[in-house]
Design an enzyme around this catalytic site. Structure first.
Site, PDB file in Angstrom:
ATOM      1  N   ARG A   1      -1.842  10.936   6.925  1.00 51.49           N
ATOM      2  CA  ARG A   1      -1.977  10.134   5.711  1.00 51.49           C
ATOM      3  C   ARG A   1      -3.357  10.203   5.080  1.00 51.49           C
ATOM      4  NH1 ARG A   1      -0.329   4.350   6.646  1.00 51.49           N
ATOM      5  NH2 ARG A   1      -0.096   4.290   4.397  1.00 51.49           N
ATOM      6  N   ARG A  61      -5.498   5.692  -0.804  1.00 43.71           N
ATOM      7  CA  ARG A  61      -4.359   4.800  -1.021  1.00 43.71           C
ATOM      8  C   ARG A  61      -4.368   4.235  -2.434  1.00 43.71           C
ATOM      9  NH1 ARG A  61      -4.023   6.489   3.405  1.00 43.71           N
ATOM     10  NH2 ARG A  61      -3.563   5.448   5.374  1.00 43.71           N
ATOM     11  N   HIS A  82     -10.434   4.618   2.622  1.00 43.60           N
ATOM     12  CA  HIS A  82      -9.673   3.758   3.537  1.00 43.60           C
ATOM     13  C   HIS A  82     -10.128   2.307   3.473  1.00 43.60           C
ATOM     14  CE1 HIS A  82      -7.396   2.703   7.236  1.00 43.60           C
ATOM     15  NE2 HIS A  82      -6.569   3.589   6.694  1.00 43.60           N
ATOM     16  N   GLU A  91       0.816  -1.206   0.000  1.00 44.29           N
ATOM     17  CA  GLU A  91       0.000   0.000   0.000  1.00 44.29           C
ATOM     18  C   GLU A  91       0.855   1.263   0.000  1.00 44.29           C
ATOM     19  OE1 GLU A  91      -1.775   1.510   3.806  1.00 44.29           O
ATOM     20  OE2 GLU A  91      -1.588  -0.605   4.333  1.00 44.29           O
TER      21      GLU A  91
END
Length: 103
Positions: A68, A72, A87, A57
């Site tokens: 963050r 992703r 997420h 990831e």
């Protein structure tokens, strides 16, 4: 498992920050976040089932968010890429190559 006909997105359709992350993955880094490149375990089972360590990831920065955030790119050892902006609740397969708008 990601079902047949799962949502797809081209590289050109990704947010600018995700396109930057895709380029970093293709180059092998350097990555801006310490956790980038760590194993993604697919605990949610929303990606095709693979052996442990198959997925990695990478953070996609979110403007205005410290840390963050939720976005992703997950890469598979076979070269496939997936994008999530929530997420890991949902994924879209990233279409790469000449027809995808990849640069």
């Amino acid at each position: 498992m990601t079902p047949q006909g799962a949502p797809e997105i081209t590289v050109a359709e990704l947010p600018a920050e995700a396109r930057t992350t895709v380029r970093l993955i293709a180059r092998g880094g350097p990555y801006p976040y310490e956790r980038d490149g760590t194993v993604f375990h697919n605990y949610e089972k929303r990606l095709p089932r693979q052996r442990s360590g198959y997925y990695r990831e990478y953070t996609v920065p979110t403007p205005g968010i410290r840390g963050r955030g939720a976005r992703r790119i997950v890469s598979g050892s076979g070269g496939e890429l997936y994008y999530t902006d929530d997420h890991y609740r949902t994924f879209r397969r990233v279409l790469t190559g000449p027809a995808s708008g990849e640069q």
